[in-house]
Design a protein around this motif. Structure first.
Motif, mmCIF file in Angstrom:
data_model
loop_
_atom_site.group_PDB
_atom_site.id
_atom_site.type_symbol
_atom_site.label_atom_id
_atom_site.label_comp_id
_atom_site.label_asym_id
_atom_site.label_seq_id
_atom_site.Cartn_x
_atom_site.Cartn_y
_atom_site.Cartn_z
ATOM 1 N N ASP A 53 73.903 74.822 48.046
ATOM 2 C CA ASP A 53 73.258 75.102 49.329
ATOM 3 C C ASP A 53 74.364 75.185 50.374
ATOM 4 O OD1 ASP A 53 72.178 74.857 51.874
ATOM 5 O OD2 ASP A 53 70.668 73.386 51.294
ATOM 6 N N GLN A 65 73.383 70.750 43.210
ATOM 7 C CA GLN A 65 72.670 69.992 42.194
ATOM 8 C C GLN A 65 72.760 70.752 40.871
ATOM 9 O OE1 GLN A 65 68.599 71.381 44.322
ATOM 10 N NE2 GLN A 65 68.287 69.825 42.761
ATOM 11 N N SER A 95 72.719 60.024 42.640
ATOM 12 C CA SER A 95 72.317 61.381 43.031
ATOM 13 C C SER A 95 70.821 61.505 43.301
ATOM 14 C CB SER A 95 72.699 62.380 41.938
ATOM 15 O OG SER A 95 74.088 62.505 41.837
ATOM 16 N N ARG A 96 70.004 60.735 42.584
ATOM 17 C CA ARG A 96 68.552 60.917 42.749
ATOM 18 C C ARG A 96 68.099 60.532 44.159
ATOM 19 N NH1 ARG A 96 67.946 56.215 39.036
ATOM 20 N NH2 ARG A 96 67.948 57.749 37.347
ATOM 21 N N GLY A 99 69.043 64.083 46.633
ATOM 22 C CA GLY A 99 68.665 65.429 46.222
ATOM 23 C C GLY A 99 69.474 65.983 45.070
ATOM 24 N N ARG A 109 76.707 65.806 51.230
ATOM 25 C CA ARG A 109 75.910 64.581 51.192
ATOM 26 C C ARG A 109 76.712 63.412 50.624
ATOM 27 N NH1 ARG A 109 70.017 66.898 49.329
ATOM 28 N NH2 ARG A 109 71.304 68.248 48.032
#
Lengths: 160, 153
Positions: A53, A65, A95-96, A99, A109
């Protein structure tokens, strides 16, 4: 076209990106605006799907991801690359909550709250001069250290 | 065919017919040899595009404009090894040599954790970079073989 998408499109047309694709390091699967899906060559013929993204690119690093090319959806955690450096970068426990982001300095992030990475890893500091190609090369380096599992077998079959 | 033309400055792309000579396609100046990617010896002076092997099954190839072989010295820990390669050798191929039997003979399971960097540098190197580009106009290149960055904390 917004500036981030325009910059992303330009870098996807760069000689550096094309050379990596022509050497079989990665394949551009699809792009929808600032969302881009690739598959990367890992070891032993395995392929790893990823989605980036590029919101705000290149002023801020992309976030990404793991992605199932076959299902066009996030890759289930039990199929995430494991072993070597892959277990750190693709860490479900972390990571969960973000995102599915990659735990490395080329993911915006993950950068949040990890200021010490800049001094610990000066070769991997995101700046305006970095491009999506730098992200792909680092991801390629990481997925090549994975020892399992066989990832996204449908995509692997499609790629072969 | 799409051809990547590498030299001491970087790389560019040209499109060429198979019958065209590489000298015309690349604009190589007198005294400069043309090397196929990963080749140990230069191509013949009158070689055409058809003489260079494609990358995999793609209608794509890569060449390097350079003068001679590059002597690469790789340091791993306190040990150093040297080997000569054509200037069109990819950094990926040098990594294969450095980790392989003729290099530091790293156990197979550990090889993929290692990367090459310019000596004393932390900046990553693109695996398709030619060593002739990294050596600039020189004939030697010093590299470090080190573990890839591990991101923790």
């Amino acid at each position: 076209m917004e500036p981030d998408e325009k910059a992303l499109v330009e870098d996807l047309a760069s000689v550096r990106f094309l050379s990596g694709a022509d050497h079989g390091y990665w394949r551009l699967v699809a792009r929808e605006g600032i969302l881009v899906t690739f598959d990367l060559a890992a070891q032993a013929g395995r392929r790893v799907g990823i989605r980036l993204d590029g919101t705000g690119y290149p002023g801020v690093a992309p976030t990404g991801q793991l992605w199932s090319i076959a299902d066009d959806a996030p890759l289930p955690e039990d199929q995430w690359p494991r072993g070597g450096r892959a277990s750190q970068v693709f860490n479900p426990d972390w990571s969960r909550h973000f995102g599915g982001a990659f735990y490395f300095p080329y993911d915006r992030r993950a950068l949040d709250g990890h200021d010490p990475w800049a001094s610990a890893h000066p070769g991997h500091v995101w700046s305006i001069d970095k491009t999506v190609v730098d992200v792909l090369y680092l991801l390629r380096e990481v997925v090549r250290t994975a020892t399992g599992p066989t990832l996204d077998p449908v995509a692997q079959e499609m790629a072969s | 065919m799409r051809i990547y033309v590498h030299d001491s400055e970087g790389k560019r792309v040209v499109e060429a017919d198979e019958s065209a000579t590489l000298v015309d396609v690349t604009g190589a100046e007198a005294g400069v040899k043309i090397w196929a990617e990963d080749a140990a010896e230069p191509l013949a002076a009158d070689a055409t595009v058809a003489a260079i092997a494609a990358i995999g099954e793609r209608d794509v190839a890569a060449v390097h404009l350079g003068k001679g072989q590059i002597t690469v010295t790789v340091t791993f820990g306190h040990e150093t090894k040297s080997e000569s390669f054509g200037p069109g050798t990819k950094i990926d191929k040098v990594l294969d040599w450095a980790t392989g039997r003729d290099g530091f003979n790293i156990p197979a399971g550990d090889r993929d954790d290692l990367v090459l960097r310019l000596k004393g540098s932390t900046e990553p190197l693109d695996p398709d970079t030619h060593i002739g580009t990294l050596a600039r106009k020189g004939d030697t290149l010093a590299l470090d073989l080190v573990p890839g960055d591990k991101f923790a904390g």
